[in-house]
Write a protein that holds these residues in place. Structure first.
Motif, PDB file in Angstrom:
ATOM      1  N   PRO A 124       0.957  -1.356   0.124  1.00  0.00           N
ATOM      2  CA  PRO A 124      -0.070  -0.098  -0.001  1.00  0.00           C
ATOM      3  C   PRO A 124       0.988   1.375  -0.013  1.00  0.00           C
ATOM      4  N   ALA A 127      -1.150   5.376   4.082  1.00  0.00           N
ATOM      5  CA  ALA A 127      -1.874   4.857   5.260  1.00  0.00           C
ATOM      6  C   ALA A 127      -2.779   5.976   5.955  1.00  0.00           C
ATOM      7  N   TRP A 146      -5.175   1.045   5.230  1.00  0.00           N
ATOM      8  CA  TRP A 146      -4.177   1.065   4.049  1.00  0.00           C
ATOM      9  C   TRP A 146      -4.657   1.533   2.848  1.00  0.00           C
ATOM     10  N   GLU A 181      -0.597  -8.708   6.329  1.00  0.00           N
ATOM     11  CA  GLU A 181       0.212  -8.481   7.178  1.00  0.00           C
ATOM     12  C   GLU A 181       1.073  -9.509   7.736  1.00  0.00           C
TER      13      GLU A 181
END
Length: 204
Positions: A124, A127, A146, A181
């Motif tokens: 990404p 944020a 994100w 993640e």
């Protein structure tokens, strides 16, 4: 049309110079010029003030629509005598509850702010952070979501600002990207990554 093009178009329709708009926003004329050229965009508080000064919605300012007359409307338009009385306007409390992208946190934000975090194609690029308090030591920020593209985080910021203007007390993220993640790494989840594929192994 981009945010910068929409801003320039509506500002000119309202016969407001860059200097006059800058004075009302308490920023420099160069800042207005940069926004109109597509080099960045205002913080949420400035976006709210812009919508009030220019008498347009935040959705319009960040939309891709080119028909500004339809979206923005004339600067001064009064309802006809036969029109029903408008509903009472919602009163903003100045804060809004936002659920983080992973659903683990609820943040009672009084402002949000975005930050470029990467330029890698698989990560990404932006944020979004919610700020719920500030002190001598600085602001308390919580990561909300994100975003793959700058346009997406711009739309999210504008939608949050509009929700606050409308007096809403909560908001669900609409434009955040799906991510995966892992330790010290965040990667975008593409549609092809989530589509079922026969015989494909699944990483654990």
């Amino acid at each position: 049309m981009s945010f910068g093009e929409n801003l320039r178009t509506v500002r000119k329709e309202r016969n407001i110079s860059q200097e006059e708009l800058a004075e009302q926003l308490h920023v420099s004329r160069q800042a207005i010029s940069r926004w109109e050229q597509g080099n960045g965009y205002p913080e949420m508080e400035k976006m709210i003030t812009l919508s009030r000064i220019l008498k347009v919605s935040l959705d319009y300012l960040v939309s891709d629509q080119s028909d500004s007359q339809e979206q923005a409307g004339p600067a001064s338009e009064s309802p006809s005598p036969a029109s029903p009385a408008p509903a009472p306007a919602a009163v903003s409390t100045g804060k809004i509850m936002i659920r983080s992208h992973d659903g683990k946190q609820l943040v009672n934000c009084y402002k949000v702010m975005s930050m470029r975090v990467s330029s890698h194609p698989d990560a990404p690029h932006f944020a979004l952070f919610g700020v719920d308090s500030s002190s001598f030591w600085g602001e308390n920020r919580t990561m909300l979501g994100w975003y793959a593209h700058e346009a997406d985080v711009q739309k999210e910021t504008a939608a949050i600002s509009q929700a606050m203007l409308d007096g809403k007390t909560s908001y669900e993220l609409q434009y955040a990207a799906k991510v995966k993640e892992s330790f010290l790494r965040v990667s975008l989840v593409r549609e092809e990554d989530t589509a079922p594929e026969k015989g494909r192994d699944t990483d654990i």
